[in-house]
Structures are given as C-alpha cells and as structure tokens.
Design an enzyme around this catalytic site. Structure first.
Site, PDB file in Angstrom:
ATOM      1  N   THR A 197     -33.618  47.500 -75.608  1.00 22.28           N
ATOM      2  CA  THR A 197     -33.968  48.391 -74.497  1.00 22.28           C
ATOM      3  C   THR A 197     -32.713  48.979 -73.858  1.00 22.28           C
ATOM      4  OG1 THR A 197     -34.042  46.528 -72.942  1.00 22.28           O
ATOM      5  CG2 THR A 197     -36.090  47.140 -74.038  1.00 22.28           C
ATOM      6  N   GLU A 198     -32.827  50.225 -73.433  1.00 28.02           N
ATOM      7  CA  GLU A 198     -31.677  50.945 -72.878  1.00 28.02           C
ATOM      8  C   GLU A 198     -31.838  51.266 -71.406  1.00 28.02           C
ATOM      9  OE1 GLU A 198     -31.372  54.378 -75.335  1.00 28.02           O
ATOM     10  OE2 GLU A 198     -30.754  53.261 -77.133  1.00 28.02           O
ATOM     11  N   HIS A 199     -33.048  51.165 -70.886  1.00 27.85           N
ATOM     12  CA  HIS A 199     -33.281  51.482 -69.480  1.00 27.85           C
ATOM     13  C   HIS A 199     -34.549  50.779 -69.023  1.00 27.85           C
ATOM     14  CE1 HIS A 199     -36.413  54.269 -70.859  1.00 27.85           C
ATOM     15  NE2 HIS A 199     -35.527  54.703 -71.749  1.00 27.85           N
ATOM     16  N   ASN A 209     -38.250  50.021 -68.037  1.00 31.99           N
ATOM     17  CA  ASN A 209     -39.550  50.460 -68.577  1.00 31.99           C
ATOM     18  C   ASN A 209     -39.454  51.051 -69.988  1.00 31.99           C
ATOM     19  OD1 ASN A 209     -41.086  49.715 -66.274  1.00 31.99           O
ATOM     20  ND2 ASN A 209     -40.468  51.604 -65.243  1.00 31.99           N
ATOM     21  N   GLY A 235     -35.490  38.047 -73.021  1.00 32.08           N
ATOM     22  CA  GLY A 235     -34.987  38.362 -71.680  1.00 32.08           C
ATOM     23  C   GLY A 235     -35.583  37.419 -70.664  1.00 32.08           C
ATOM     24  N   GLY A 236     -35.646  37.883 -69.416  1.00 34.51           N
ATOM     25  CA  GLY A 236     -36.182  37.048 -68.349  1.00 34.51           C
ATOM     26  C   GLY A 236     -37.600  37.413 -67.988  1.00 34.51           C
ATOM     27  N   ASP A 237     -38.018  37.012 -66.786  1.00 34.20           N
ATOM     28  CA  ASP A 237     -39.384  37.282 -66.338  1.00 34.20           C
ATOM     29  C   ASP A 237     -39.640  38.778 -66.172  1.00 34.20           C
ATOM     30  OD1 ASP A 237     -40.054  34.584 -66.265  1.00 34.20           O
ATOM     31  OD2 ASP A 237     -39.291  34.339 -64.224  1.00 34.20           O
ATOM     32  N   GLY A 290     -33.108  34.891 -69.356  1.00 28.63           N
ATOM     33  CA  GLY A 290     -32.982  35.451 -68.023  1.00 28.63           C
ATOM     34  C   GLY A 290     -32.390  34.464 -67.037  1.00 28.63           C
ATOM     35  N   GLU A 303     -40.506  41.754 -59.062  1.00 31.65           N
ATOM     36  CA  GLU A 303     -40.428  43.182 -58.782  1.00 31.65           C
ATOM     37  C   GLU A 303     -40.967  43.437 -57.379  1.00 31.65           C
ATOM     38  OE1 GLU A 303     -39.081  45.379 -60.835  1.00 31.65           O
ATOM     39  OE2 GLU A 303     -38.737  43.918 -62.436  1.00 31.65           O
TER      40      GLU A 303
END
Length: 503
Positions: free
Chosen positions: A129-131, A133, A154-156, A198, A461
């Site tokens: 992933t680059e960004h 979403n 990754g993380g959560d 994460g 989030e």
C-alpha cells in the site's frame, strides 16, 4: 536375511547398514561375487508444533526409505490427503502496510511469512500500500472471487481498511444500502488473515492469543476459520464506520485525537497522550439508550471467556437467528424495550471482543465474545482521578475492573448516544454561541477548558460525530483463526512434540 530368487538362481544375502540417521541396503550376490549398495530416498514433512502461550512453530521431519516406489507412494498419499482439505487456501491476496507500527511490515512478510506460504504451495498476489485507503479502494476493483482469502500485514488500522473494503464490496455486489442502519448486511465468506506488524495488534491478540507473525501465518495455512461480529456506526441515516474491537468516547477518544498530532513520536505517542489525557480528567454529558442482548447466554460479569469452539457464541447465534425468523428484524427492533441512561461520563466504551493486548492481557471486557451477536457497553461515570486510576489499573491485572460503583456494564445488541452539546443545538443560536465561546467549564476552572464534545475512537480511527447509532451484526465476517485455545496446565506436555497439522 536371505531372499529366495527365481528358479535356477542361488540365494543372495541382503542386510541393512545404519549410517547415522540413514539406513542403506547392502546386497551380496554370491553368483556374481558383487557387493551392491542401495542408497535410501529422502522425504520431508513439515508440521505445526504448539508451544507455550499460544505460539505455533513450523517444524520438519525427514524420512528415509530404500524403496523408491514406496517413498513415492507415501509422498503421493500425503499430497492427496492435503488436497482433500478444502478449507486450506490455495491463492491469497496480500496487502502490506510498510509504514505501520515500527515500519517492519515488508520485512516481516518477506522473511517470516512468504517462505511458509511457499512451503504450503500457496500462491500469492502481493500489494504494497502507498497511501491511506489503498487496500480498501483496491478491493472494490479486483476480481475477489479468484482468491481464497485476503491477508493484511500491518496493525489494527490495516485490518480495518481491509475489512471495510471486503464488507463494502459484498454489500455493493448484493445491492445493500449501507446508509440504512437497519439493513440486513450480507455475510462475507472470504476470510481475512492478519499478520501482526503494528503497534498494538489488538484484533490478532484477541482472536489468536498472541501477536506473532509465524503463528498467524500457520493459522492461515491450515485453513482455520473464526466468525466475528461487526458493529455498524451511523449518524442521521449516514454510514460512518464498521467496528470490531473498541468504539470509545471520552477517555480513549481523547487519547487518539491527541496522539494523531504526534505521529512523529511513533508508538510512544500513545503513552504520552494517555498520561496527558488522564491528567486533564475531562468528562462529558450525554444520553445513552440501548437494547439489551436478551438472546445471549453469557454476561459481562461472568467468568466464561470466549475460547475455541465457544458454545455461547454458537447457541447465541442460533437463538438470534430464530428470533429474527419469527418476528422479522425491523419489527423486533421497534418493539423491544430500550433502556435510557443520562449522566456525566469519563469514558463510554463498546467492545465486540475482549480487546486484549500484551499490555492488557485480559482486555477491557474479559468475558466479551467474538461471535455472539452482542457488544459489551461499559459506562465509566464521573469520579475522582484516583478512582479512575484504580479502574484503569485493573485493566492490566486479574482484578475485576467492573467492581466499582461508578462503572456499569451491559451486554447490548444496539445502542444510541447523543452528547449534551448536540441536544442543546436545538436552542437559540445566541445561547449556543455563549456556551461555546463565552463560558468556561465550571468543573475545571483551573484548566479553563471550553465546553466541547469528545471524539469517538473507532478501532483506532477518529469519528467526530457525537450523535451516533450503533448496531451489532452477528458473525458478519470470518478470520483465518480459531479463537484463543485453552492453556495446557501440564507444562510437561510441552516437552514433547505436538503434531497438529501437516503443511
């Protein structure tokens, strides 16, 4: 050992000679006066070995066989047995977040996970992933039907992104309007695998029992499946987010809001923001209304933790399905009793799972269940700093964190919250201006904090809406996991190899 040959041929002597772990066959042909050697064929089997604290290891055993045909038969038989297990994934879509946690996601996958997938003959399509979403948007575009599962490294936050992409894709393909809070959502049959990389890895820890990339990869390989409840969050008939772990307002929302400004500090920002938020000791007025989860068998205060093959999750899911079949979803929700609570709260937390992590091994709600169609609603009312600290400390030890007069906990299937400030928005505009800009908090004259709303912490989030509607969707998705297994009390049992699955 003497072997009989066809008529007219004298017997020959056959013996086995051990050389270390190998065993070679030596043949003496008396007629020809020759000494022949047959070297053994080698075959290897990889398997899962369970260790302490829910950790899994990948181990291997080497077999030696002097008969090549017999060796091939064993190899073919094992391959056929593995092919018969349809639960095992053959092709996976992998998303890697290279920036999460300590920025070790790519290295963890390449060094620890990818070799295991290769051993298990699992083909993968990897997307870095680059960004923000990136994974969510990509899941709306790819041909998801050609994969047996989706893996997030990754993380959560990375898991939440993949989850939103999968659930959103399923609802879009099924013509379901996600903005309708009462819409019956379509279950996701594609499983999600989590490779922890994460800061907290709460979802992985709560569903596997440990945050270890190798253990999680092995759960994916053997094809484990664990259903998971998902909560939908709406505001004024507009979909906001999905949540599977923590939905927190007040204390945990303020921590997240403050920590977002200090991302340069890395994982340490949570400790700093947590200490700062605790000292500020803000509380928030509002109204909570909820529907008790009468279909569930357990209680937030009991000692029945959710474990592998949990009978409470199975029975609760069946009872909920029967209730909805008899009454219909909309009629049932409209007719059932709503309980209303008004007050001043330091924290409002709704959890779909225990929310356990290495710092809090039993979590915010130790008896919360992964797939019973309910959430545990924890209300921490206004109290002194010392009492609130006692409550927080109990989240990290074995004492009951709910055993306080200012803490209430309910098992619910839906709830609504409206802050006092949102309720006052219906009054005169001039009065609102005075409240927002001209009046300081009478309860905190020293800090002179303006009256304001907190922020919702939705699985890491932020959600700025203070008036929300939440509903739990029973077993909406599935993970490559099996729930936390019961610990073996006999430590001596771990001194021997425990072969669980062949790879």
């Amino acid at each position: 050992m003497e072997r009989q040959l066809p008529a007219g041929r004298p017997p020959r002597l056959v013996s086995s000679l051990g050389l270390g772990q190998r065993c070679s066959e030596v043949t003496l042909d008396q007629e020809r006066g020759l000494l022949a050697w047959r070297h053994p064929r080698r075959g290897g089997v990889y398997y899962v070995k369970k260790a302490r604290n829910h950790r899994w290891w990948c181990r291997d055993v080497t077999f030696w066989c002097v008969d090549e045909n017999l060796c091939n038969q064993w190899t073919q038989a094992l391959k056929e047995l593995l092919e018969m297990q349809k639960c095992r994934p053959k092709r996976l879509l992998v998303y890697i977040n290279p920036y999460g946690g300590k920025r070790q996601g790519k290295r963890i996958y390449e060094q620890k996970v990818a070799p295991l997938f290769s051993l298990a003959s699992i083909s993968t399509d990897v997307v870095i992933t680059e960004h923000a979403n990136h994974a969510k948007d990509n899941l709306f575009e790819v041909n998801i039907n050609k994969y047996d599962g989706v893996v997030c490294v990754g993380g959560d936050g990375m898991f939440s992104e993949v989850m939103h992409g999968l659930i959103g894709r399923m609802q879009k393909d099924s013509g379901i309007d996600q903005n309708n809070p009462k819409a019956p959502l379509v279950q996701c049959n594609i499983r999600i695998g989590i490779i922890p990389a994460g800061s907290t890895d709460c979802v992985c820890y709560s569903t596997v029992g440990i945050s270890d990339p190798v253990t999680s990869a092995l759960h994916i390989i053997v094809g484990d499946s664990q259903p998971l409840d998902v909560s939908s969050v709406h505001h004024n008939n507009t979909f906001l987010k999905y949540s599977v772990s923590l939905l927190g307002y007040g204390f945990y929302g303020d921590i997240l809001k403050d920590s977002e400004k200090k991302r340069w500090m890395g994982p340490m920002r949570y400790d700093y923001s947590g200490f700062k938020t605790f000292l500020s000791h803000h509380y928030y007025e509002g109204t909570i209304s909820f529907q008790p989860a009468k279909h569930t068998l357990g209680s937030p205060r009991d000692k029945d933790s959710c474990r592998t093959g949990c009978y409470i999750c199975k029975e609760s899911e069946q009872q909920l399905a029967e209730q909805q079949k008899k009454c219909g979803l909309k009629n049932e929700e409209d007719e059932e009793e709503w309980k209303v609570i008004k007050g001043k709260f330091l924290a409002i937390n709704a959890v779909n799972m225990s929310c356990a992590c290495p710092r809090s091994p039993k979590g915010l709600s130790p008896a919360a269940h992964l797939a019973d169609g309910s959430a545990d609603l924890i209300l921490v009312r206004k109290c002194s700093r010392f009492d609130f600290l006692r409550h927080l400390v109990r989240n990290t030890n074995q004492n009951d964190q709910f055993d306080f007069s200012f803490v209430d906990v309910y098992r619910v299937k839906s709830f609504q919250f409206t802050s006092k400030l949102s309720e006052d928005n219906g009054s005169n505009v001039a009065d609102i201006g005075k409240k927002r800009f001209g009046q300081f908090c009478r309860d905190h004259p020293a800090c002179c904090c303006n009256i304001a709303d907190s922020t919702w912490n939705c699985d890491g989030e932020t959600l700025d809406s203070s008036a929300i509607e939440v509903r739990v969707h029973c077993q909406l998705m599935k993970l490559f996991a099996r729930g936390i297994e019961e610990n073996c009390k006999d430590e001596a049992a771990y001194s021997h190899s425990s072969i669980e699955h062949l790879l």
